[in-house]
Design a protein around this motif. Sequence first.
Motif, mmCIF file in Angstrom:
data_model
loop_
_atom_site.group_PDB
_atom_site.id
_atom_site.type_symbol
_atom_site.label_atom_id
_atom_site.label_comp_id
_atom_site.label_asym_id
_atom_site.label_seq_id
_atom_site.Cartn_x
_atom_site.Cartn_y
_atom_site.Cartn_z
ATOM 1 N N GLU A 224 1.419 -0.997 0.390
ATOM 2 C CA GLU A 224 -0.399 -0.170 0.153
ATOM 3 C C GLU A 224 0.721 1.194 0.066
ATOM 4 O O GLU A 224 1.638 1.539 0.529
ATOM 5 C CB GLU A 224 -1.145 0.274 2.067
ATOM 6 N N LEU A 225 0.309 2.070 -0.282
ATOM 7 C CA LEU A 225 1.182 3.498 -0.697
ATOM 8 C C LEU A 225 0.861 4.016 0.453
ATOM 9 O O LEU A 225 0.070 4.992 0.399
ATOM 10 C CB LEU A 225 1.259 4.426 -1.956
ATOM 11 N N THR A 226 1.249 4.096 1.763
ATOM 12 C CA THR A 226 1.128 4.921 3.148
ATOM 13 C C THR A 226 2.962 5.126 3.187
ATOM 14 O O THR A 226 3.803 4.872 3.017
ATOM 15 C CB THR A 226 0.721 3.666 4.204
ATOM 16 N N ASP A 227 2.741 6.430 4.603
ATOM 17 C CA ASP A 227 4.329 6.810 5.301
ATOM 18 C C ASP A 227 4.490 5.182 5.399
ATOM 19 O O ASP A 227 5.606 5.353 5.377
ATOM 20 C CB ASP A 227 3.248 7.730 5.811
ATOM 21 N N ARG A 228 4.418 4.631 6.226
ATOM 22 C CA ARG A 228 4.699 3.620 6.636
ATOM 23 C C ARG A 228 5.604 3.038 5.783
ATOM 24 O O ARG A 228 6.637 2.351 5.970
ATOM 25 C CB ARG A 228 4.203 2.767 7.704
ATOM 26 N N GLU A 229 4.833 2.486 4.633
ATOM 27 C CA GLU A 229 5.218 1.317 3.911
ATOM 28 C C GLU A 229 6.391 2.081 2.533
ATOM 29 O O GLU A 229 7.703 1.724 2.153
ATOM 30 C CB GLU A 229 4.203 0.860 2.474
ATOM 31 N N LEU A 230 5.898 4.032 2.810
ATOM 32 C CA LEU A 230 7.649 4.277 2.030
ATOM 33 C C LEU A 230 9.066 4.540 2.744
ATOM 34 O O LEU A 230 9.474 4.484 2.114
ATOM 35 C CB LEU A 230 7.143 6.530 1.391
ATOM 36 N N ILE A 231 8.474 4.611 4.488
ATOM 37 C CA ILE A 231 9.667 4.657 5.206
ATOM 38 C C ILE A 231 10.200 3.731 4.607
ATOM 39 O O ILE A 231 11.869 3.627 5.116
ATOM 40 C CB ILE A 231 9.095 4.797 6.583
ATOM 41 N N ARG A 232 9.668 2.593 5.366
ATOM 42 C CA ARG A 232 10.265 1.013 5.007
ATOM 43 C C ARG A 232 10.726 0.156 3.724
ATOM 44 O O ARG A 232 11.759 0.694 3.711
ATOM 45 C CB ARG A 232 8.559 0.339 5.263
ATOM 46 N N ALA A 233 10.318 1.174 2.373
ATOM 47 C CA ALA A 233 10.771 0.875 1.674
ATOM 48 C C ALA A 233 12.675 1.888 0.938
ATOM 49 O O ALA A 233 13.557 1.620 1.093
ATOM 50 C CB ALA A 233 10.261 1.264 0.472
ATOM 51 N N TRP A 234 11.841 2.695 1.893
ATOM 52 C CA TRP A 234 13.554 3.281 1.750
ATOM 53 C C TRP A 234 14.897 3.558 2.907
ATOM 54 O O TRP A 234 15.992 3.079 2.527
ATOM 55 C CB TRP A 234 13.120 4.997 2.491
#
Length: 256
Positions: A197-207
């Motif tokens: 899902e495109l969420t802040d949590r997943e973006l940070i996890r990916a980063w």
Amino acid sequence: MTASGLYAGLVSHARVKPRKHKLAYRVFMLLVDLDELPDLKLKTLGIGRFNLFGFDPKRFGDGSGRPLKAQIEATLAEAGIPAGGPVRMLAMPQILGRAFNPLTVYFCHAANGGLTAILYEVNNTYGERHSYLIPAPNAALVKQGCGKAFYVSPFMDMDLTYAFRILRPEERVLVAVDTSDADGLVLAASFSGERRELTDRELIRAWLTHPWMTLGVVAAIHIEALQIWLKGEKVRVRPKKPERFVTVAPAAKLAA
């Protein structure tokens, strides 16, 4: 639940001739539904402004700042391809203001929601951009082809053809491009990823998993070029870029 999402996976390149060379690295990409763009209000994602992650429409299309969907629908109309539905683009985001997308893929739909075309937008390291528009069947797995019209790698000839194999983005996505000459395969490249899902949590996890992804992509391109050069491959002269910004593949060029 939105159509937009995040795909984390692996990019691979395998050059098979005249000198073998392989490369693989992990990246993540965003699938952005252009109709949802104004509503992507995430704390870590800046739309046209600086943030940890960014998406700047001016870095895509013709660079004019005209809405991307309007640009693409005008191109579809000129080619006589049905439009009016979602346009979803698969691309790497900016990270701390930096980004380089060798290939951005746009999935174009008609008003009834069926896939009608795929637009492949190619950037080279000389700051040039060109797109290939190919009509597509409304199928989960899409196979297409066209001739090369735009200079990308300094170690690749221009008299080549592309064969695309696309698994449309759902739980997984696959973008595979085989580059061939008259005697067969020269280079096989692909991105395969799984949806989050495109969420802040997943973006940070990916980063956290790919902290220097953008710099890594640019570095990987240049390191690969150096390695190919050291193996004795000659640099090809760069021709002028095509007069038209978009190459439309005729029906005869479509892969079976």
